[in-house]
Design an enzyme around this catalytic site. Sequence first.
Site, PDB file in Angstrom:
ATOM      1  N   ASP A 273      29.156  36.509  13.678  1.00 21.81           N
ATOM      2  CA  ASP A 273      29.982  35.614  12.877  1.00 21.81           C
ATOM      3  C   ASP A 273      30.937  36.437  12.010  1.00 21.81           C
ATOM      4  OD1 ASP A 273      30.710  33.219  11.155  1.00 21.81           O
ATOM      5  OD2 ASP A 273      29.102  32.329  12.325  1.00 21.81           O
TER       6      ASP A 273
ATOM      7  N   HIS B 291      31.767  31.631   6.312  1.00 17.87           N
ATOM      8  CA  HIS B 291      31.202  31.004   7.510  1.00 17.87           C
ATOM      9  C   HIS B 291      29.935  31.720   7.974  1.00 17.87           C
ATOM     10  CE1 HIS B 291      31.057  29.694  11.771  1.00 17.87           C
ATOM     11  NE2 HIS B 291      31.772  28.644  11.387  1.00 17.87           N
TER      12      HIS B 291
ATOM     13  N   SER C 184      29.483  24.585  14.461  1.00 13.24           N
ATOM     14  CA  SER C 184      29.082  25.866  13.878  1.00 13.24           C
ATOM     15  C   SER C 184      27.828  25.710  13.036  1.00 13.24           C
ATOM     16  CB  SER C 184      30.200  26.422  12.985  1.00 13.24           C
ATOM     17  OG  SER C 184      31.178  27.091  13.720  1.00 13.24           O
TER      18      SER C 184
END
Length: 754
Positions: free
Chosen positions: A134, A208, A536
């Site tokens: 990520d 994220h 996600s």
Amino acid sequence: MASSSSSSSSITIITTFLFLLLHTTAKKTYIIRVNHSDKPESFLTHHDWYTSQLNSESSLLYTYTTSFHGFSAYLDSTEADSLLSSSNSILDIFEDPLYTLHTTRTPEFLGLNSEFGVHDLGSSSNGVIIGVLDTGVWPESRSFDDTDMPEIPSKWKGECESGSDFDSKLCNKKLIGARSFSKGFQMASGGGFSSKRESVSPRDVDGHGTHTSTTAAGSAVRNASFLGYAAGTARGMATRARVATYKVCWSTGCFGSDILAAMDRAILDGVDVLSLSLGGGSAPYYRDTIAIGAFSAMERGVFVSCSAGNSGPTRASVANVAPWVMTVGAGTLDRDFPAFANLGNGKRLTGVSLYSGVGMGTKPLELVYNKGNSSSSNLCLPGSLDSSIVRGKIVVCDRGVNARVEKGAVVRDAGGLGMIMANTAASGEELVADSHLLPAIAVGKKTGDLLREYVKSDSKPTALLVFKGTVLDVKPSPVVAAFSSRGPNTVTPEILKPDVIGPGVNILAGWSDAIGPTGLDKDSRRTQFNIMSGTSMSCPHISGLAGLLKAAHPEWSPSAIKSALMTTAYVLDNTNAPLHDAADNSLSNPYAHGSGHVDPQKALSPGLVYDISTEEYIRFLCSLDYTVDHIVAIVKRPSVNCSKKFSDPGQLNYPSFSVLFGGKRVVRYTREVTNVGAASSVYKVTVNGAPSVGISVKPSKLSFKSVGEKKRYTVTFVSKKGVSMTNKAEFGSITWSNPQHEVRSPVAFSWNRF
């Protein structure tokens, strides 16, 4: 003296020449596949051999040995063509693909008040390592607290890298590894880092990666919330599992060369699960870097979970469709963040919001819509609003094109005091809560249509926005998120995708202190946790659950774990009604939810599993229109024997069915199930058919005498006479059950290839 026309012609010729020169010499990153076994003995390593084939050693970016056989290099098109023709050992060259990110209450919603409610399982998951590819990690997050964690498993071979604003000492017994891979990104950015905000290290400056890794395996953090919303204990799915992060995503995206290098390293490091909340468009498996890397991971016992994508409700938009990958769509929780717009005509519109600033008081404000400097003012794009008209008012903005939170920032910058974001047909009735920079709520399409009509028809429309915090036990739930990407699978339609859905709307998890919760540069707020939505978010839920299953059943293969999660998934919501689709509130189907919503309690004891060996995956690949070289690219073997290939890709022992008639009236598949329940077990079959298809299963009863025993059954699907050959799809299911277990497989029927 030359005439003006001839001078103009000369300039045009020179400009064209310079353009062509630049175009032909522009360098790009290429991924080069090599016959691994061809390395001459004169070279000590493959790295040395690969370097010898390049004009400059500095052109070589990565050498791949595990997830892929070959290397990546920074070349111009002439160099790439020359390399391909220079040696029979160079099997394929393709441009570096770009992938994008698919961007609490969850454990309770899944029934995980403790890890599966099995007290011993929490400690046994200490040995599970979840690798997350990520944007990196914020190691100071409380979700990486390693209190009472035992020593790091001896199988771990990875490391914690030091780098810009990141000390290797920041890792601990919870966050055991952190690496970054940026060569592909740097080359695409002109050889360096284009953004001042980039951190040349595993540090997460985006948020994220911290969110996904703490969702998968974050430690329990009491009194967590996002600006007062979703207050409670925040924890990941596998709270005692270890986390290893691999930073592969940067400001411009996630490059395949970096992803392959990270997967290569993660496999060697010793991870048990790989979680990738990213993806791109469809490509043949031999050109899909994630699929290639995931095959090597699967072969070594590593479970790979990938997000399905956020391109729903568009048909055939699902990403990461390789059958050896768990493809995860998104659904809602039973938690909501209600907000209301009290209109001047007495009506009250219901929406959602995570706004946490100063409220609007008690005085309604004037409403405006589509008031700006361009035709895009209805979308509230940057620079589209006329501040002289919207100042001091509430602005209605259509959802779409630009980010939801950016719309609020545009309204605020134009002098607006509030915003109502109204869905269009593309998003339907799906409501995603956001932490806007000004008072704002989001409403569905039907409500949005009423609102737009009110603004147009009333001489002085007004509204007052009211925010009501957090509400639990929302019904119905789960509902399939409108943004969740849909089937059918365009690469291999005979494999049903997505596989399952998991929680992916309004998910609370850890956050980076480098950026505000909206991700906007102008957002100066800092929070330890954030609420986000996307596949996600659903992907790491399944990654964590896979880690728990791995701890409970260390002997299970990745395919067995996947089967357990799929065949025990449910298709009824908390009102006992069939799952619905947030896009239009219609009934959902397996192209949207796959096998259903995951149920970890039942997945712990599925009764039967559909296991798949590496050899069976090779037989599957042989059934596709691929050359032997293409298949070798995926399986990384010197040669492949396709003499025992499947007659149809749908013959793969997959836990779900996707039947493509394609001009045939009869399709017949054989499946094999393995008993992982009680030694002496009897299962009977139940068929839920489709209007245009007849289904028969033989035998109709499976009797087992021992754990690990395998039984086969054959299903015959017959398209009824008179069915028109259209793009329509129908659905059914096949369920094997006994008093203790229901082992359910969805079936999708189509008559034409998409």
